[in-house]
Design an enzyme around this catalytic site. Sequence first.
Site, PDB file in Angstrom:
ATOM      1  N   ALA A  72       0.718  -1.232  -0.134  1.00 18.74           N
ATOM      2  CA  ALA A  72       0.048  -0.080   0.286  1.00 18.74           C
ATOM      3  C   ALA A  72       0.536   1.418   0.238  1.00 18.74           C
ATOM      4  CB  ALA A  72      -1.046  -0.115   1.603  1.00 18.74           C
ATOM      5  N   PHE A  80       3.767  -9.983   5.331  1.00 19.60           N
ATOM      6  CA  PHE A  80       4.161  -9.459   5.836  1.00 19.60           C
ATOM      7  C   PHE A  80       3.239  -7.281   6.349  1.00 19.60           C
ATOM      8  CE2 PHE A  80       7.588 -11.962   3.728  1.00 19.60           C
ATOM      9  CZ  PHE A  80       8.843 -12.049   4.143  1.00 19.60           C
ATOM     10  N   THR A 101      -5.775  -3.142   9.284  1.00 15.46           N
ATOM     11  CA  THR A 101      -4.547  -3.457   8.361  1.00 15.46           C
ATOM     12  C   THR A 101      -3.953  -4.590   9.533  1.00 15.46           C
ATOM     13  OG1 THR A 101      -4.316  -1.647   8.222  1.00 15.46           O
ATOM     14  CG2 THR A 101      -2.152  -3.321   8.098  1.00 15.46           C
ATOM     15  N   THR A 147       5.200 -11.707  15.581  1.00  9.58           N
ATOM     16  CA  THR A 147       6.326 -11.192  16.441  1.00  9.58           C
ATOM     17  C   THR A 147       6.258 -11.426  17.956  1.00  9.58           C
ATOM     18  OG1 THR A 147       6.713  -9.145  17.752  1.00  9.58           O
ATOM     19  CG2 THR A 147       3.927  -9.534  17.236  1.00  9.58           C
ATOM     20  N   ASP A 148       6.619 -11.577  18.613  1.00 15.56           N
ATOM     21  CA  ASP A 148       6.891 -12.078  19.876  1.00 15.56           C
ATOM     22  C   ASP A 148       6.170 -11.308  21.364  1.00 15.56           C
ATOM     23  OD1 ASP A 148       8.930 -10.132  19.623  1.00 15.56           O
ATOM     24  OD2 ASP A 148      10.858 -11.204  21.072  1.00 15.56           O
ATOM     25  N   GLU A 149       6.390 -10.062  20.441  1.00 10.00           N
ATOM     26  CA  GLU A 149       5.324  -8.528  21.434  1.00 10.00           C
ATOM     27  C   GLU A 149       3.731  -9.645  21.694  1.00 10.00           C
ATOM     28  OE1 GLU A 149       5.940  -4.915  20.659  1.00 10.00           O
ATOM     29  OE2 GLU A 149       7.358  -4.988  19.178  1.00 10.00           O
ATOM     30  N   TYR A 174      -0.655  -2.616  19.209  1.00 10.15           N
ATOM     31  CA  TYR A 174       0.235  -3.079  17.525  1.00 10.15           C
ATOM     32  C   TYR A 174      -0.319  -4.478  18.123  1.00 10.15           C
ATOM     33  CZ  TYR A 174       3.636  -5.284  16.379  1.00 10.15           C
ATOM     34  OH  TYR A 174       4.872  -6.512  15.342  1.00 10.15           O
ATOM     35  N   LYS A 230      -1.715  -7.558  15.888  1.00 10.91           N
ATOM     36  CA  LYS A 230      -0.640  -8.685  15.363  1.00 10.91           C
ATOM     37  C   LYS A 230      -1.559 -10.392  16.490  1.00 10.91           C
ATOM     38  CE  LYS A 230       1.899  -9.252  13.170  1.00 10.91           C
ATOM     39  NZ  LYS A 230       1.315  -9.473  11.595  1.00 10.91           N
ATOM     40  N   ASN A 286      12.257  -8.691  17.932  1.00  9.22           N
ATOM     41  CA  ASN A 286      13.247  -7.810  17.314  1.00  9.22           C
ATOM     42  C   ASN A 286      13.847  -7.540  16.083  1.00  9.22           C
ATOM     43  OD1 ASN A 286      11.971  -6.756  19.636  1.00  9.22           O
ATOM     44  ND2 ASN A 286      13.130  -4.820  19.698  1.00  9.22           N
ATOM     45  N   LEU A 322      14.742   1.588  16.343  1.00  6.55           N
ATOM     46  CA  LEU A 322      15.718   1.991  17.226  1.00  6.55           C
ATOM     47  C   LEU A 322      16.842   1.914  16.222  1.00  6.55           C
ATOM     48  CD1 LEU A 322      16.748   2.928  19.834  1.00  6.55           C
ATOM     49  CD2 LEU A 322      16.820   0.637  20.397  1.00  6.55           C
ATOM     50  N   GLY A 342       3.409   1.504  28.926  1.00  6.97           N
ATOM     51  CA  GLY A 342       2.665   0.207  28.729  1.00  6.97           C
ATOM     52  C   GLY A 342       3.919  -0.960  28.239  1.00  6.97           C
TER      53      GLY A 342
END
Length: 370
Positions: A52, A99, A118, A150-152, A176, A180, A205, A216, A310
Amino acid sequence: MPLTDTVHSALGTTDRPPRRLLVTGGAGFIGSNFVHYWCDRYPQDRLVVLDALTYAGNRNNLAGLEQQARIRFVHGNISDRPLLNRLLNTESIDTIAHFAAESHVDRSILEPDAFVQTNVVGTFTLLEAFRHHWQRRGQPAGDRFLHVSTDEVYGSLEPTDPPFTESTPYAPNSPYSASKAGGDHLVRAYHHTYHLPTLIGHSSNNYGPYHFPEKLIPLLCVNILLGKPLPIYGDGQQVRDWLHVSDHCSALDALIHRGQPGQTYNIGSNHEVKNIDLVYQICDLMNELAPTLSVAPCQQLITFVRDRPGHDRRYATDSNKLKTQVGWSPAYTLESGLRQTIQWYLDHPHWWIPLLSPTYQQYYAKLYGE
């Protein structure tokens, strides 16, 4: 190309029928690295890149590839069902590498709507389109729907907790990671309900070439080169497991070819490091690789800012399942990966300079009232 490392030559095989892949979010950071990797590794395959081109999507990430007849770029959204139907049918897609996602935690705190649209609705639309396409084609056993997560989604770990495994309960702590997690649950449900041949990869990450400069590591590299402050959230004691993007791509390669449909796999490098220690390591490398910096040593630029709301304290990922069942292991150490990444940013100012704008700085200012 950034991903031609011979250390991955044992992964996958070129002795197989050509695949026809739809790569969603293929102009983004991890997606574009995957496209480069796949083109280098499997020159016989056809890739359709759907993106997009939102703020982090950059068509320049695919420079040098679109001229190849086996690469097609399509500017579009994964929530556009008619477009998905046309692409799947006309391109005879047998593999989806998904992805496409909104991925920046700070942005999700400020504007969660786009993340739900999304990461949840878009993933659902893609699953539905691929399910009907797969069923019309007679449910080929070799088709794959690879969902890059993601591991989050697992939440945060205490300092002495063991790393996340695939059986760790979900406990997302940001819009986020919650979005996911919602996408993950849909992917899992589509395998168990419809037997769709899905795979889920939970990576730690990522870092490496083509990383948008608000994240980062690229932010640190760019700010050091510009002599700007290096903002560190809170006390800098947050711990992350850092994975070079080319190792992530090789892991996804292994999953597509050898992963078990319906399974989830953690992807990490066992390179846990505190944020503040990572910053000092990057500064040391920048002082070495760019000795003419305007501010040297660049450690002088480190600035502590108010912590993110958070903010998860620690992530650590156990990749033993991927290593033992699929036969994958990372090639980069943290030092070698950071060195390669920093050198890439030093060598490619023409890539990141056009991306510099006050946009991400305005997000930080709005978030922290600065």
